[in-house]
Design a protein around this motif. Structure first.
Motif, short mmCIF file in Angstrom:
data_model
loop_
_atom_site.label_atom_id
_atom_site.label_comp_id
_atom_site.label_asym_id
_atom_site.label_seq_id
_atom_site.Cartn_x
_atom_site.Cartn_y
_atom_site.Cartn_z
N SER A 1 0.84 -1.20 0.00
CA SER A 1 0.00 0.00 0.00
C SER A 1 0.88 1.25 0.00
N PRO A 2 0.39 2.35 -0.59
CA PRO A 2 1.18 3.59 -0.60
C PRO A 2 1.52 4.07 0.81
N ALA A 3 0.62 3.87 1.77
CA ALA A 3 0.87 4.35 3.13
C ALA A 3 2.11 3.70 3.73
N PHE A 4 2.21 2.38 3.64
CA PHE A 4 3.33 1.68 4.27
C PHE A 4 4.59 1.72 3.42
N THR A 5 4.46 1.66 2.10
CA THR A 5 5.67 1.75 1.28
C THR A 5 6.33 3.12 1.44
#
Length: 582
Positions: free
Chosen positions: A135-139
């Motif tokens: 996900s963009p949040a964790f990456t």
């Protein structure tokens, strides 16, 4: 938590939050999410009540939640690591001389040494698990950690902290000011020299302060404070930055930790969940009072989607042992949903299931259903029946009207209003007229209204002359008086099923009622509630009455039979003991 901004803990919660929490029984949901963690409970409470009004933020959070569900132990470890860092930092007490720059420097060094250890652990965790997240949040989080906390940076931090311990004394620089007074004091990096070199160094001038020269020691301490003042301030600011990072990390992970706890609790019971599909343009600007003609297509309730399969009351599922009965709903393009039917048939439970599912979907969570498609709403408002209590300054009708007036003051186009037995505290004619005008005004203002009512005059008038595209649901009642807790489409019926209430209160059938009637008992409905199958279908005890077949009215009570005591209404709603029947 958001695409382009951090979580805002200063944002004010919406008015009416206490009523919404009580009406939808959100405390049960929040307790299951928090598992005793106060921070998790508070963050989940805020996000449920505030919701999201941007589809990009909803999708962003849904993808992050997908990563969390795939890697629950990693997310919990990161949350715990951030909490441990803050606890260990708090254990370092400042000295009594808090205003002294030298004391501030020493405290900041000790705190940063502790936090630097947790930064290294965080970097190691990111290196180990980054590939498991998409996900963009964790990456983005893991990329930032890898970029800013590399080995070279952490090595420089350790080196600077060793120097700032000043274990070998301090080297200060200064300039001569007016009157040969020292000015512009600053801390300098000392040259690395061995002990012998320092002992044999005879360069420069030196002096020794006698042991009893208190004035001399005070003057030297003042010089030291002036020399380290800038460094102490900079290092203290660095500690604050690292502290704020761990606070933000823990705060934002708290929401996902709460979602994981709820997800696992429901999975253990075999209750289905889904990632809902949302659409819409979000909330209108504050203060907008647009009518249906002025509202955009995403704001209009007659254009907003609302379709669910296997929708159930998650709060009820968390409080009873058997699985709850689920319902399907297809209200696409319906600005008004009217729910009628027999007492304890599942109406209030259904209303809560819609409200809680909307809140969960709009804050980026999964939904308690096999599938759910809904739209963003500008706010969710509830108007449920209240019992009289000592806090009421007037009658129940005054209290109901006052609450509805406050809702009308703040509701906006694109909102959802849930009404449960509203205005049933007065006679049917007056209650129906009040509710009819309220419903019409709300729908014409661009609000989707879901109404549970026993007022036949109201329901029949809305059936005959709906103010907008409407859906009419009716709680099923079997031929023998039982309840399936299922709702189907159907015209409102003029009967209140008073024979069921008579047998429940007096323990015997109403004379003249149809033979074989066996209404459910007054209490213990949890144990007798039908259990849904794995597909969410109930197993009713007998065949439900078709929507088109009215139940015949009961015969009058013979003169020889004792008449029942008058009740406020045979259809006054669900008892607390039978809450799960709704």
């Amino acid at each position: 938590m958001h695409v382009a901004r951090d979580l805002d803990l200063e944002r004010e919660l919406p008015p009416g939050r206490e009523e919404t929490t009580a009406d939808l029984e959100l405390d049960t949901l929040l307790d299951a999410m928090a598992v005793g963690d106060g921070l998790v409970r508070e963050i989940c409470r805020r996000e449920l009540l505030l919701g999201l009004h941007d589809l990009a933020d909803v999708a962003h959070r849904q993808r992050a939640l997908g990563d969390c569900r795939a890697n629950p132990s990693v997310v919990r470890d990161l949350y715990a690591l951030a909490g441990e860092a803050l606890v260990d930092e708090r254990r370092i007490w400042a000295t009594l001389q808090r205003d002294s720059p030298r004391a501030m420097l020493g405290t900041a060094v000790r705190k940063l040494e502790v936090l630097a250890g947790y930064l290294r652990r965080l970097r190691d965790a990111a290196d180990e698990h980054a590939d498991a997240f998409s996900s963009p949040a964790f990456t983005r989080l893991f990329a930032q950690i890898a970029r800013e906390l590399d080995d070279g940076y952490l090595a420089r931090v350790d080196h600077h902290l060793r120097e700032l311990r000043l274990s070998d004394g301090m080297l200060l620089g200064a300039r001569l000011g007016p009157g040969a007074a020292g000015t512009a004091y600053s801390l300098r990096r000392a040259h690395a020299r061995g002990l012998l070199a320092r002992l044999l160094d005879r360069r420069g001038l030196s002096f020794t302060i006698p042991e009893r020269d208190e004035s001399g020691f005070r003057a030297l301490a003042e010089i030291e404070d002036r020399g380290v003042s800038d460094v102490a301030a900079a290092l203290t600011e660095s500690v604050d930055h690292v502290h704020a990072f761990f606070v933000a990390l823990r705060t934002e992970l708290a929401f996902y930790v709460g979602c994981l706890a709820l997800d696992e609790r429901l999975a253990a019971k075999g209750e289905p969940t889904c990632i809902p599909t949302l659409s819409g343009s979000g909330a209108p600007p504050a203060g907008d009072r647009r009518g249906p003609d002025a509202a955009s297509a995403g704001d209009r309730p007659d254009a907003a989607p609302l379709v669910a399969r296997g929708l159930y009351d998650v709060c009820l599922a968390l409080t009873i042992e058997p699985r709850v009965v689920a319902n399907d709903l297809n209200a696409d393009g319906r600005a008004l949903i009217v729910v009628t039917g027999a007492n304890q048939g599942g109406k209030s439970t259904f209303l809560r299931s819609v409200g809680v599912a909307q809140l969960m979907a709009q804050c980026g969570m999964f939904a308690p259903a096999r599938s759910l498609r809904t739209g963003l709403c500008s706010g969710l408002h509830t108007h449920f029946r209240r019992e009289e209590d000592a806090d009421m300054e007037g009658g129940r009708l005054d209290e109901e009207l006052g609450r509805m007036s406050r809702i009308a003051d703040r509701i906006r186009a694109g909102a959802m209003l849930l009404c449960n037995e509203s205005f049933a505290s007065t006679n049917e004619r007056e209650g129906s007229e009040i509710a009819r005008q309220v419903v019409r005004a709300m729908v014409e203002s661009g609000v989707r209204v879901i109404l549970v009512t026993h007022l036949f005059d109201l329901a029949h008038e809305l059936w005959e002359r709906p103010p907008a595209p409407a859906l009419f649901l009716r709680a099923e009642r079997t031929r023998d008086g039982g309840r399936t807790y299922r709702l189907g489409e159907g015209e409102p019926l003029p009967t209140s099923h008073g024979a069921d209430s008579f047998q429940r209160v007096f323990g015997r059938p109403l004379p003249g009622a149809r033979p074989g009637a066996a209404p459910p008992p007054a209490t213990g409905l949890t144990a007798t509630q039908p259990t849904a199958s794995a597909a969410g279908e109930p197993a009713p005890a007998s065949e439900p009455i078709p929507a088109s077949e009215p139940i015949p009215a009961s015969e009058p009570i013979p003169a020889s039979e004792p008449a029942p005591q008058p009740c406020a209404s045979a259809c006054a709603g669900d008892t607390r003991a039978a809450r799960q029947a709704g």
